[in-house]
Enzyme design. Structure first.
Site, short mmCIF file in Angstrom:
data_model
loop_
_atom_site.label_atom_id
_atom_site.label_comp_id
_atom_site.label_asym_id
_atom_site.label_seq_id
_atom_site.Cartn_x
_atom_site.Cartn_y
_atom_site.Cartn_z
N CYS A 141 58.90 62.88 61.65
CA CYS A 141 57.78 63.62 61.52
C CYS A 141 57.92 64.74 60.60
O CYS A 141 58.95 65.37 60.67
CB CYS A 141 57.53 64.30 63.08
SG CYS A 141 55.95 65.16 62.64
N TYR A 165 48.40 41.63 62.80
CA TYR A 165 49.49 40.73 62.98
C TYR A 165 48.99 39.52 63.39
O TYR A 165 47.83 39.29 63.43
CB TYR A 165 50.25 41.61 63.89
CG TYR A 165 51.21 42.83 63.30
CD1 TYR A 165 51.83 42.73 62.13
CD2 TYR A 165 50.80 43.96 63.72
CE1 TYR A 165 52.63 43.71 61.61
CE2 TYR A 165 51.24 45.27 63.20
CZ TYR A 165 52.39 45.19 62.14
OH TYR A 165 52.72 46.21 61.60
#
Ligand SMILES: Cc1cc2nc3c(=O)[nH]c(=O)nc-3n(C[C@H](O)[C@H](O)[C@H](O)COP(=O)(O)OP(=O)(O)OC[C@H]3O[C@@H](n4cnc5c(N)ncnc54)[C@H](O)[C@@H]3O)c2cc1C
Ligand SMILES: Cc1cc2nc3c(=O)[nH]c(=O)nc-3n(C[C@H](O)[C@H](O)[C@H](O)COP(=O)(O)O)c2cc1C
Length: 643
Positions: A362, A171
């Site tokens: 998940c 980033y």
């Protein structure tokens, strides 16, 4: 294994902040925020759950300091403070300390950008999205630096105990540090130290804004993990000065989203703690604490690294998503109750990156990311439920239905439960999938459900069952094509190879280049076979941008597996096959084995019966459409929740 957790569970101090133990939940973007980037009820439900299982410090997901870098939650305006206050409170209520991660995505902002252009140090395209940002002017650099300071003040106002500056993973801060994304000619470009100037300014600004005593963490990718990227030795040269600039703790992550193989959230090929050595390298040059991260599942392994002095705190990322209670379970000595992360990345990082608009899940824990849906009290009406099939879908359905108080019977036609995972876990590095399915089987049994193996459910059996509801989790059936010669003795299926009922031969032709074909090739190569893989598509349907796909492609390439694309099997003879390559026949001789892996189709037999009889029923997992583990577990759970 040594069960000593005394080092991991010893309290820790960052400045005046007392943290109950050395366990950190690292930031994990979940995309549960409201559309306007503010904190949602789903965010609160998720973070409350995550904070209540024994973790010492929760670092929130990315919060954007400026709208130009926003790809999730925001902290770029005062309007975000009430939501963030709820978030900090929820973390405290769970018993943990709270840090807010301050973030700007730079050139990786494009997917989240509502208007304008992304900003970056240079106009060089993102390795992930391929789009180039606008090179930041000096005014824009100053504006973003200041926005980090203002955001940090909002974090203080919201009641957070610390802030973490996101300087990792490709980033904006990493983009400045990296020579691949920063080719500026002014004072923000040049050698590594000059490229890191932006990071220094952000740290100084945040420190100035929050005052002397407020804990400031800096997350860095301690190595860029990309060809011609910066190294850990480069990083060592700037750490002491960053401490002077105001950093209290370094959080030593690795890689960027452009690094090969998704090492930032590493696949099972990487062992627990594989990245700790970089934390240790950081510790060599500074006296402030360092957090290590990377594939930690087992608190006992984490404890060892703390005991050795390699790191001061350990971050457990995906393990938290798989089982937010794992630390409390470990403390109670209940290791066999811990649902270990299998590092598949299917519901978490790769879902966020490659399935636009999706939020965190998940693959093996259907509660994660769905905390508001997840039923916590028993069903109002207890039902007699039959679950047909004990693969991931059926096992999850049975566990959830039993948890909600239903009377559950689970049937499996084979003599062992586990479904396709019994085969999936045979490929190299996938034994961990087998560990998971065995854990899942035990959980079902602990719920008091007997898995009736070697029992095939038929319409006749259902006729007399007198059930209230059926969850049909019968999975899929392998497809056997009609090709001349398939009755030759050299022909077998991927399931026979992976199930080890047929021995691998020397020269093997695998037919079908999908996941099952590729994993069978991987297995065969591991056993010493030479493999040619035939695929009718022009390229492999297994993408190599996922971490699992990348590792698989890499292993097959290194082992010189021969790929034949645009090719289909036309006929099989004695130790020879004929392919149609781009429509033209080609004979391969000296083939000792032909392994079929041309896909699966849903098992349809019982669907029609259940529909005709108007029995309440749910068709879940591969029995509905052949897909993946995440769909199987999710649909299995949701069927149980709907009863
Ligand atoms: C080699 C291989 C590798 C794979 N790798 C991955 C991977 O890396 N990631 C991923 O997401 N997915 C992977 N998959 C796919 C994944 O395993 C399946 O999507 C998943 O197992 C589907 O779960 P399920 O419960 O719906 O079906 P299944 O796992 O097929 O389970 C269905 C069960 O129902 C039983 N059954 C069928 N009919 C009856 C009946 N009438 N009565 C009683 N029992 C019955 C079957 O015997 C079976 O045990 C792989 C598959 C294979 C074969
Ligand atoms: C779903 C998901 C979201 C993530 N989001 C962030 C993030 O917002 N900020 C960050 O610094 N790292 C993020 N990461 C990286 C994790 O913090 C962590 O470094 C990584 O998963 C490795 O740790 P693990 O092997 O324990 O999972 C994310 C990882 C996952 C799985």
């Amino acid at each position: 294994m040594n069960n000593d957790l005394s080092h991991l569970f010893s309290p820790f101090k960052i400045r005046d902040l007392e943290i109950p133990n050395r366990c950190v939940m690292p930031p994990m973007g979940c995309h549960l925020e409201n559309k306007d980037a503010s904190v949602s009820d789903a965010n609160i439900a998720y973070i409350s759950r995550q904070a209540s299982g024994g973790i010492g410090l929760v670092i929130t997901e990315i919060a954007a300091v400026h709208e130009t870098g926003a790809i999730g939650m925001g902290v770029y305006d005062d309007r975000f403070v009430p939501g963030l206050t709820r978030m900090a409170r929820a973390i405290h209520d769970g018993g943990a300390k709270a840090a807010l991660q301050l973030h700007h995505a730079g050139r990786e902002t494009y997917p989240g950008l509502k208007k304008g252009y992304a900003l970056g140090p240079s106009a060089l395209p993102s390795l992930v999205y391929g789009m180039a940002p606008k090179e930041m002017s000096l005014d824009e650099i100053r504006m973003i630096v200041e926005s980090f300071g203002k955001a940090a003040v909002r974090a203080v106002d919201a009641g957070f105990d610390a802030v973490e500056i996101h300087g990792a993973h490709g980033y904006l801060l990493t983009q400045f540090m990296s020579a691949i994304s920063n080719q500026r000619k002014d004072g923000y470009g040049g050698d590594f130290k000059s490229r890191a100037r932006f990071v220094f300014e952000v740290v100084q600004e945040v420190r100035k804004s929050v005052g002397k005593n407020f804990p400031v963490l800096l997350r860095i990718s301690a190595e860029e993990y990309i060809r011609n990227g910066y190294t850990v030795e480069d990083v060592q040269t700037i750490l002491p000065d960053l401490v002077q600039a105001g950093v209290d703790v370094f959080h030593a992550s690795v890689g960027t989203h452009g690094s090969p193989g998704g090492v930032t959230s590493a696949p099972p090929e990487f062992e627990q703690g594989w990245n700790v050595w970089r934390a240790k390298k950081c510790k060599e040059v500074v006296d402030v604490p360092v957090i290590a991260v990377g594939r930690f599942n087992d608190p006992r392994v984490a404890d060892k690294f703390i005991a050795q002095g390699d790191a001061d705190m350990i971050a457990f990322g995906r393990q938290q998503l798989a089982d937010p209670d794992f630390l409390n379970k470990a403390k109670a000595g209940q290791y066999d109750q811990i649902r270990n992360c299998i590092a598949c990345n299917q519901g978490c990082i790769e879902r966020l990156m490659y399935e636009p608009g999706s939020s965190v899940r998940c693959a093996i824990n259907p509660e994660t990311g769905q905390e508001l849906l997840y039923p916590r009290t028993p069903a109002k009406t207890k039902k007699k439920v039959w679950v047909i099939g004990a693969g991931p879908a059926g096992l999850t359905a049975a566990q959830e239905a039993a948890r909600l108080g239903h009377d559950v019977s689970l049937f499996e036609k084979e003599d062992t439960a586990g479904g396709q995972i019994l085969y999936a876990s045979k490929a190299p590095s996938k034994q961990i999938y087998g560990d998971w399915i065995r854990w899942q089987i035990k959980q079902v049994e602990q719920m008091g459900v007997t898995i009736q193996t070697s029992t095939t459910i038929t319409p006749e059996k259902l006729e007399n069952a007198n059930v209230d509801a059926v969850i049909l989790a019968a999975g899929g059936d392998k497809i056997i094509p009609t090709i001349p010669g398939l009755d030759e003795s050299i022909v077998c299926t991927a399931w026979q190879i992976l199930g080890e009922t047929v021995k691998p031969e020397k020269n093997v032709l695998v037919v079908g280049g999908g996941l099952i074909g590729m994993e069978t090739a991987d297995f065969l190569i591991d056993k010493g076979s030479k493999v040619t893989l035939v695929e009718m598509l022009p390229k492999s349907p297994v993408p190599n941008y996922t971490s699992h796909g990348y590792m698989l492609h890499k292993r097959l390439k290194q082992a010189e597996c021969r790929f034949r694309f645009n090719s289909r099997l036309d006929s099989v003879g004695k130790n020879a096959v004929t392919l149609l390559v781009d429509g033209k026949p080609e004979t391969l001789t000296d083939i000792h084995q032909v392994v079929l892996a041309v896909g699966m189709k849903p098992r349809a037999e019982l669907k029609e019966y259940l529909a005709n009889k108007k029995i309440e029923h749910y068709v879940v997992g591969d029995a509905q459409t052949v897909r993946r583990i995440i769909e199987a577990t999710d649909e299995g759970a949701k069927a149980a929740w709907s009863l």
